[in-house]
Design an enzyme around this catalytic site. Structure first.
Site, PDB file in Angstrom:
ATOM      1  N   ASP A 151       0.817  -1.197   0.000  1.00 61.54           N
ATOM      2  CA  ASP A 151       0.000   0.000   0.000  1.00 61.54           C
ATOM      3  C   ASP A 151       0.861   1.262   0.000  1.00 61.54           C
ATOM      4  O   ASP A 151       2.069   1.217   0.211  1.00 61.54           O
ATOM      5  CB  ASP A 151      -1.107  -0.015   1.066  1.00 61.54           C
ATOM      6  CG  ASP A 151      -0.592   0.084   2.473  1.00 61.54           C
ATOM      7  OD1 ASP A 151      -1.312  -0.369   3.376  1.00 61.54           O
ATOM      8  OD2 ASP A 151       0.537   0.612   2.665  1.00 61.54           O
ATOM      9  N   ASP A 166      -5.917   2.204  -1.275  1.00 57.75           N
ATOM     10  CA  ASP A 166      -4.577   2.348  -1.828  1.00 57.75           C
ATOM     11  C   ASP A 166      -3.810   1.035  -1.773  1.00 57.75           C
ATOM     12  O   ASP A 166      -2.595   1.022  -1.745  1.00 57.75           O
ATOM     13  CB  ASP A 166      -3.831   3.449  -1.053  1.00 57.75           C
ATOM     14  CG  ASP A 166      -3.726   3.092   0.436  1.00 57.75           C
ATOM     15  OD1 ASP A 166      -4.622   2.346   0.927  1.00 57.75           O
ATOM     16  OD2 ASP A 166      -2.761   3.518   1.083  1.00 57.75           O
TER      17      ASP A 166
END
Lengths: 673, 119
Positions: free
Chosen positions: A536, A580
């Site tokens: 991420d 994300d």
């Protein structure tokens, strides 16, 4: 008034009225044999009943349609003349309603039955003809086979005999021969060398010249063949056998009387044998044999005309001379026709070639109308209707489609039709055929979707087809009817929907559930070495908060495109699993995934505007020797990612045993696919 | 007036016609239609203009209609005229015509009366 009464009595039928003889004739022309029955008065304006009958007789109408005469006249000579002209029944005035109804119904029934019987007889004749043709071909083939000939010899003889005979008849303008005689002679010509079956193979296939003794034995084949055939007493009356006997015995006679076995001279030799002799010589000269090469056409004709190869009827020779320029082409054409005949029976072929019976039938006029209609609809909807019969193996397609696909409206043996097979690939063709073969009368419908190439364009089509079965017990598979639809537009719509269901709309990467499905599938198929990378974006929330969501989106797009560039080929899976967070699933690397991981990690770091992009990654790498499943991989990668973040972000961690008891609370992803 | 009375008045065969047409319904329908049948007028015109052949066809048709409707009396006189014309004898036909004319008027008149009663 009289018509009105009749119409009232027969109101259950569809009635066409004509108020005089000429109108009656016009209606008969217009409707043809869609008219089931004619009630005809004698006294009518313009043309009387007999005049109408005479006209219809001349056109053969009275054989197809029953005529019933209505009249107050019943003198014997009148009745007789009416019957002579082909009426089937008489109704006298004054009418009795019931009687008229019954007569009409009975006559109609009779004609229907008769027509059905005629159809049955026709079918039987066809069957018989094909069987006997097949037998003759088997016989002649045996002889050829033993002769070591190509199998084309008999076909060539047959073709040449047909060509020569047609020319000959044209020349002598004789009505002695009919076209059926040509048919019989052609068929009989197949058997000309049947006597060779009794000649020893050493002589038959001797490469060198025959000795005088051997030649004497060879010569016997003519008489032997004729004997064999003439001894089949139970068939003595068969024209085919009589002609074949003549041909066998005399196809080595010469016009000058110097031939064998009987030394017949001139027109003592039947024309059938004369023609076969000429055809035999021509084919022998132009074909390769064990003892000689093939001669060119011109040379062969020249030799024959010069009398170097025997003595022939001068009329026949002039036929050969006149045909000479066209002979090679005619021979090829006729041979092809004959081969097609062998495949599927003469009568049917004639039907196809001349469209004779078909087109003159007025039922066809109706069909024609219907076809125009369906063609129009087909064109609008891009649908193709087709029909296949097993026997003969013919496919028919609607005429719009015939033009559109360039296949033609009818073609034989689809499995051999290259044009069709290049449109519908052989593979798909066999899949379809297999599906059809597996149908039953109870379950006759199949569907098949595949891609075809039409005029260079690939298109998705759906075929819906129904197998047709005979009424016999057990039922026989007799053909197929069906429809092909262009489903290209629908297909791309579905593809589009499928794409949207499996991909992330922002980055174009796979979405989470599609990625998990794919990973599971790869694991199940025993993927070699593989590794699951979870990553991420560091401080993504900050980026979103300080630069806005569209900036956040561009960061995600940047990551996605870098990821796509840094994985290898199509095997690796890249997905955005939410927010994300991304997945990369590496499959089948060589030694150790570290290099690849490093490359990905480096590629993702960079700057967008003022924001420094960096990622944290957790990797779970396994090899085949371990048991694993998606859940284990996920859990391990997640723990490694947790550790990477805990230790200050912007780095990657490989999972190892020491992380076993770490519990991720950063990654909120749980595994509920 | 009933259909039976009408047939009796014009010398027709009620029994024959109703049995052939399976009852009175069709018989009535066609009897009324007979009022507008053009054959009589055609016959009259053809005779007047000396057209033997046209007269024959018209007489023959009239005869046929009469047979179908069992107008026996009118049919008989139509038949006599038809036969004269078949033989090409227009003079005889003309001589026979007044009888036919009388019967025709009687028949038409009676049927019209019947129709009046039916309406």
């Amino acid at each position: 008034m009289n018509r009105a009464i009749l119409a009232e009595i027969l109101k259950n039928y569809e009635i066409i009225e004509a108020k005089n003889g000429q109108e009656a004739i016009d209606s008969l022309h217009e409707y043809g044999d869609r008219i089931s029955l004619v009630l005809l008065d004698y006294v009518m304006p313009v043309k009387n009943g007999f005049e109408v009958l005479q006209a219809m007789n001349d056109e053969g109408m009275t054989e197809k349609i029953p005529f019933i005469m209505i009249s107050a006249e019943n003198s014997p000579s009148y009745v007789e003349q009416a019957f002579d002209l082909g009426v089937i029944d008489f109704i006298t005035r004054p009418f009795d309603a019931l009687m008229v109804q019954h007569r009409v119904a009975n006559t109609l029934q009779l004609y229907t039955k008769q027509k059905r019987l005629a159809d049955m007889v026709e079918e039987q004749i066809l069957k018989r003809e094909r069987q006997s043709n097949t037998l003759v071909h088997i016989l002649s083939h045996i002889v050829e086979f033993r002769n070591g000939e190509s199998g084309m010899h008999v076909l060539h003889i047959q073709a040449l005999v047909k060509i020569f005979l047609q020319k000959f008849l044209q020349k002598i303008r004789s009505h002695r021969f009919l076209s059926e005689d040509i048919e019989i002679i052609c068929m009989a010509s197949c058997l000309h060398d049947i006597g060779k079956i009794a000649i020893p193979t050493e002589i038959l296939n001797k490469p060198g010249r025959l000795t005088d003794e051997e030649f004497e034995i060879m010569k016997k084949h003519a008489a032997i063949g004729a004997d064999m055939l003439s001894k089949m007493e139970q068939h003595n009356d068969e024209p085919l056998l009589k002609v074949a006997t003549d041909i066998c015995r005399w196809h080595h006679e010469r016009y000058d009387g110097k031939g064998y076995p009987d030394g017949l001279k001139g027109d003592q030799i039947p024309i059938s044998a004369q023609v076969v002799a000429l055809a035999d010589v021509y084919d022998a000269l132009t074909s390769k044999r064990v003892y000689k090469d093939a001669l060119p056409h011109d040379k062969a004709v020249k030799m024959i005309l010069n009398g170097e190869c025997g003595a022939f009827n001068p009329v026949l020779l002039s036929c050969l001379e006149e045909l000479s320029d066209d002979l090679e082409r005619l021979l090829a054409e006729t041979t092809n026709e004959l081969m097609a005949d062998r495949q599927s029976g003469k009568i049917i072929n004639d039907l196809f070639r001349n469209n004779g019976i078909n087109r003159s039938d007025s039922a066809v006029a109706l069909l024609e109308k219907e076809r125009t209609r369906s063609d129009f609809i087909d064109e609008m909807t891009e649908e193709v209707e087709f029909e296949y019969t097993v026997d003969p193996p013919v496919v028919k397609i609607s005429s719009w489609a015939a033009e559109y696909t360039g296949l033609g409206e009818e073609f034989y043996s689809p499995e051999k039709n290259e044009k069709m097979l290049s449109s519908l690939s052989p593979d798909e063709y066999y899949k379809l055929v297999t599906k059809l073969r597996n149908t039953t009368p109870e379950n006759p419908v199949v569907e098949h979707e595949c891609r075809v190439t039409i005029n260079g364009h690939r298109k998705w089509i759906r075929i819906v087809a129904k197998s047709i079965w005979s009424n016999e017990d057990p039922p026989r598979y007799t053909g197929v009817i069906g429809k092909m639809m262009n489903i290209d537009a629908m297909k791309s719509l579905i593809d589009n929907l499928e794409y949207r269901a499996t991909h992330d709309s922002l980055t174009g990467l796979l979405n989470r559930s599609a990625a998990i499905d794919l990973i599971r599938e790869k694991l199940k198929n025993g993927a070699e070495k593989c590794a699951l990378i979870m990553l991420d974006v560091d401080f993504f929330k900050t980026a979103n908060d300080s630069y806005g969501h569209s900036f956040g989106d561009s960061v995600l797009k940047h990551i996605a495109s870098r990821l796509r560039q840094s994985v290898r080929g199509k095997n690796d899976i890249v997905a955005r699993v939410g927010g994300d967070e991304f997945f990369v699933f590496l499959v089948g690397y060589r030694e150790n995934p570290e290099n690849i991981v490093k490359r990905i990690f480096t590629a993702l770091n960079g700057k967008i505007g003022d924001f420094t992009v960096s990622v944290s990654m957790g990797i779970a790498a396994y090899d085949k020797t371990l048991h694993y499943n998606y859940e284990d991989l996920f859990l391990s990668a997640d723990r490694a990612l947790y550790c990477a973040k805990q230790s200050g972000r912007s780095q990657y961690y490989f999972y190892d045993k020491s992380m076993e008891h770490t519990f991720s609370n950063i990654s909120p992803i749980d595994d509920q696919s | 007036m009933t259909l039976l009375q009408c047939y009796e008045a014009i010398g027709g065969n009620y029994k024959s016609v109703t049995s052939r047409f399976g009852g009175e319904r069709l018989t009535l329908k066609f009897a009324f239609k007979f009022i507008d049948d053009p054959s009589y007028k055609e016959l009259e015109d053809a005779l007047a203009s000396g057209d033997t052949e046209g007269a024959f066809r018209a007489a023959h048709t009239l005869k046929g209609v009469c047979q179908n409707l069992s107008f026996d009396k009118l049919g008989n006189s139509a038949s006599a005229v038809t036969e004269a014309l078949r033989a090409g004898n227009i003079v005889e036909a003309k001589a026979l015509f007044p009888e036919l004319e009388r019967n025709y008027r009687e028949t038409i008149g009676t049927i019209q009366e019947l129709r009046g009663a039916e309406l």
